[in-house]
Structure formats: C-alpha cells, structure tokens
Design a protein around this motif. Structure first.
Motif, mmCIF file in Angstrom:
data_model
loop_
_atom_site.group_PDB
_atom_site.id
_atom_site.type_symbol
_atom_site.label_atom_id
_atom_site.label_comp_id
_atom_site.label_asym_id
_atom_site.label_seq_id
_atom_site.Cartn_x
_atom_site.Cartn_y
_atom_site.Cartn_z
ATOM 1 N N CYS A 176 18.271 50.233 -6.929
ATOM 2 C CA CYS A 176 19.342 50.140 -7.915
ATOM 3 C C CYS A 176 19.615 48.695 -8.317
ATOM 4 O O CYS A 176 20.286 48.447 -9.320
ATOM 5 N N TYR A 177 19.123 47.717 -7.551
ATOM 6 C CA TYR A 177 19.310 46.309 -7.879
ATOM 7 C C TYR A 177 18.150 45.753 -8.688
ATOM 8 O O TYR A 177 18.193 44.606 -9.111
ATOM 9 N N TYR A 191 13.511 34.676 -1.717
ATOM 10 C CA TYR A 191 13.458 34.414 -3.160
ATOM 11 C C TYR A 191 12.320 33.450 -3.483
ATOM 12 O O TYR A 191 11.544 33.685 -4.428
ATOM 13 N N LYS A 192 12.206 32.362 -2.718
ATOM 14 C CA LYS A 192 11.161 31.376 -2.974
ATOM 15 C C LYS A 192 9.768 31.972 -2.775
ATOM 16 O O LYS A 192 8.811 31.597 -3.463
ATOM 17 N N GLY A 208 30.570 37.776 -0.503
ATOM 18 C CA GLY A 208 29.222 37.546 -1.000
ATOM 19 C C GLY A 208 28.610 38.794 -1.595
ATOM 20 O O GLY A 208 27.912 38.740 -2.615
ATOM 21 N N ARG A 209 28.874 39.930 -0.991
ATOM 22 C CA ARG A 209 28.363 41.205 -1.519
ATOM 23 C C ARG A 209 29.069 41.566 -2.827
ATOM 24 O O ARG A 209 28.455 42.098 -3.748
ATOM 25 N N ILE A 210 30.358 41.274 -2.898
ATOM 26 C CA ILE A 210 31.102 41.496 -4.140
ATOM 27 C C ILE A 210 30.521 40.616 -5.243
ATOM 28 O O ILE A 210 30.305 41.057 -6.378
ATOM 29 N N PHE A 211 30.251 39.365 -4.906
ATOM 30 C CA PHE A 211 29.683 38.414 -5.856
ATOM 31 C C PHE A 211 28.306 38.880 -6.330
ATOM 32 O O PHE A 211 28.004 38.870 -7.536
ATOM 33 N N ALA A 212 27.465 39.312 -5.391
ATOM 34 C CA ALA A 212 26.099 39.731 -5.728
ATOM 35 C C ALA A 212 26.095 40.956 -6.639
ATOM 36 O O ALA A 212 25.398 40.988 -7.663
ATOM 37 N N SER A 213 26.857 41.969 -6.273
ATOM 38 C CA SER A 213 26.876 43.190 -7.082
ATOM 39 C C SER A 213 27.494 42.936 -8.456
ATOM 40 O O SER A 213 27.072 43.529 -9.454
ATOM 41 N N THR A 214 28.481 42.023 -8.526
ATOM 42 C CA THR A 214 29.086 41.694 -9.810
ATOM 43 C C THR A 214 28.077 41.014 -10.734
ATOM 44 O O THR A 214 28.041 41.288 -11.946
ATOM 45 N N ARG A 227 17.739 40.475 -11.153
ATOM 46 C CA ARG A 227 17.856 40.579 -9.703
ATOM 47 C C ARG A 227 17.464 39.299 -8.980
ATOM 48 O O ARG A 227 18.208 38.806 -8.118
ATOM 49 N N ASP A 228 16.303 38.721 -9.309
ATOM 50 C CA ASP A 228 15.845 37.529 -8.598
ATOM 51 C C ASP A 228 16.786 36.349 -8.824
ATOM 52 O O ASP A 228 17.077 35.583 -7.893
ATOM 53 N N ARG A 229 17.261 36.205 -10.043
ATOM 54 C CA ARG A 229 18.189 35.113 -10.328
ATOM 55 C C ARG A 229 19.521 35.339 -9.612
ATOM 56 O O ARG A 229 20.124 34.391 -9.094
ATOM 57 N N ALA A 230 19.968 36.577 -9.571
ATOM 58 C CA ALA A 230 21.208 36.893 -8.857
ATOM 59 C C ALA A 230 21.069 36.585 -7.371
ATOM 60 O O ALA A 230 22.006 36.071 -6.740
#
Length: 301
Positions: free
Chosen positions: A268-269, A253-254, A184-190, A198-201
């Motif tokens: 950085c995000y 997020y919501k 999940g962290r790999i997916f998020a940073s990618t 950022r919010d959409r990610a």
C-alpha cells in the motif's frame, strides 16, 4: 530488534488481555524504574522512593499497555492483525501487520496510541480532584516531599504526576516526527497520502529522524551530566534507538532496498497506490482463483 524483544529467555508472558491480545513483559522494561529508584535514594525519604516505584512501575506499565492496545485495536478494526504486545524499556511494541486501508489506515493506527492518553488524563484529573478535595490551587508539575507523607496527599501527587506523564507521552509521540516512534509513522504515512513517492518519503523520514535523534541525544547527555537529571540517560537511550532505526531505513534507501523495510515495503506504500486499488486488485485475484478449476487431492494434472 523484534527477535530480541520476543526472546522467551528475557521476557515474561503476562497472558492475554480482555481483547485476546497476548502481552509479553521484557525484563528490561524496569530499566527506567531502576534508574529512578537509584536517583531517589539520595533524598533518604521512604515515601518518595515508594512514590517513584508506583509512578514508574505499575502506573507506567498500565499506561503503556493502554497506549499499545490503542494501536492493536485500531489495526484489528481496519482489517489488520495484531500478534501481541511487547513491553520494553522504551515503552511498548505492538506486533501489528498492515491494515486493509493502505497509508490512511496506517495513519489512523499510529494516531490511535497517543489518543488513548486523552481519557487517561481525564481519569487522573478526576482522581486528583477526589484526593485533593476539589482544590486545584496546587495542581502543577512540582510538589513537596512532605505532600507524600499522608495517604490523600500521596495519591493526589501520584494522580497529578501521572496526568503530566500522560500529557508528555502523548505530545512526544504526536509532535516529534522521529521514526520509528508514533510521530515518525504519522509523518511517513502523511507524506505518502500527500503524494510523495515512496522512496523519497522514506528518505525524508529517515533524515528527519536522524537529525532529531542527534538533537534529542545531545539534550539527554547534557541534562544527565550537567543538570543531574536521571531522565537524561533514558532520553539518550531513546535517541540511540531512534538513530539506529532511522539509519537502517536510510541504509535501505541508499541500497535501493526499500521493499525490505517493514513499513515502506508494504504494497500500500508503493508509489502511493490508493487503498481502493489495493482492494480492487485483491478482488480480481479472488475472482481469478474462483475461475481456476480446483484440483482434488490425489488428482494429477
């Protein structure tokens, strides 16, 4: 969750490793071991019970420590800090801060843990070859209980099953994009690196993990109830943890409070701010502080 894991009343301080990183063992780490031992009791085979103790006790403990050290050392190499490692039922939890390399740095840190299983698998394959006399004709995921009755056979099976365990952990963490697991962290940073806001990610990461958690949870329940696999219960617990963590991310997020999230709240995000810009901003701030006259102790302005 971090406060629960770091509760001194429910954990054992194991000291620091050779890298100076403190390691804490949460008492619930042995939950999987207890489940496997209870399941093995029905076979009434002493060697098999001892085998399960070794595989899900000291061997798994060492495997998880090496995995988390991969995260911790990568964080330090990239300019971040690691306050320690906590071992708990669902694996390990490295208390690492952000690196100086932004989202690309977080991607490297997330990858560092799973990649430690490659040399571990090589080691256990060599161990198997040593105890099996170089014969790989019976190297598979299955084995006979009678194989455990001799010392060489026991060690060969232990080496073989530990290799498969390492392969499963590595594949699960790399290929399953379920936050907060490594995938999940790999997916998020990618997503951030590819230019997703950022919010959409955060929303994509949360929804993806929620769907995966539901599927993993259903499989865990089915395998535990209908297939009589003790690992099914553990799988369901992992799914529950992923679902709870991802729901918390989706809830932030919501509510428009992504800044409060420990991962997506990092500077950085923020809308894919490049790591170079972060470093340049830090340099400008340092220069401004140097130009500001220092106030000596006791001096009034």
């Amino acid at each position: 969750m971090r406060s629960l894991l770091s509760d001194d009343r429910a954990s054992l301080k194991m000291g620091s490793c050779c890298c100076g990183i403190p390691i804490t063992l949460h008492y619930t780490f042995f939950l999987l071991l207890i489940i496997e031992l209870l399941a093995s009791a029905r076979y009434m085979h002493a060697s098999f019970s001892f085998f399960m103790f070794m595989l899900y006790g000291p061997v798994l403990l060492l495997t998880v420590v090496i995995h988390e050290l991969g995260h911790a050392l990568a964080t330090r190499k990239l300019g971040g800090e690691c306050a320690g490692i906590i071992l708990w039922p669902l694996g390990g939890f490295a208390l690492c801060g952000p690196t100086e390399c932004g989202a690309p740095g977080d991607l490297k840190v997330a990858l560092a843990g799973p990649l430690t299983h490659i040399p571990q698998m090589l080691f256990w394959v060599i161990m198997y070859a040593a105890f099996a006399g170089g014969d790989f004709s019976r190297f598979s995921m299955s084995y006979y209980l009678s194989d455990l009755d001799t010392a060489s056979g026991f060690m060969a099976v232990l080496s073989q099953q530990t290799m498969w365990t390492n392969l499963f952990i590595m594949a699960f963490n790399l290929l399953v994009p379920a936050y907060p697991l490594d995938g999940g962290r790999i997916f998020a940073s990618t997503l951030i690196i590819c230019g997703v806001k950022r919010d959409r990610a955060a929303m994509i990461t949360a929804v993806t993990a929620l769907i995966l958690a539901a599927g993993i949870g259903m499989w865990g329940i089915i395998s535990f109830i209908w297939l009589h696999s003790p690992n099914g219960l553990f799988t369901a617990l992992i799914a529950a943890f992923v679902f709870a963590s991802s729901w918390q991310l989706y809830d932030l997020y919501k509510a428009g409070r992504i800044n409060d999230h420990p991962l997506f709240g990092r500077a950085c995000y923020d809308d894919r701010q490049p790591a170079q810009d972060v470093e340049e901003a830090a340099d400008v701030e340092d220069m401004q502080q140097e130009e500001t006259p220092k106030v000596e102790e006791g001096e009034m302005t």
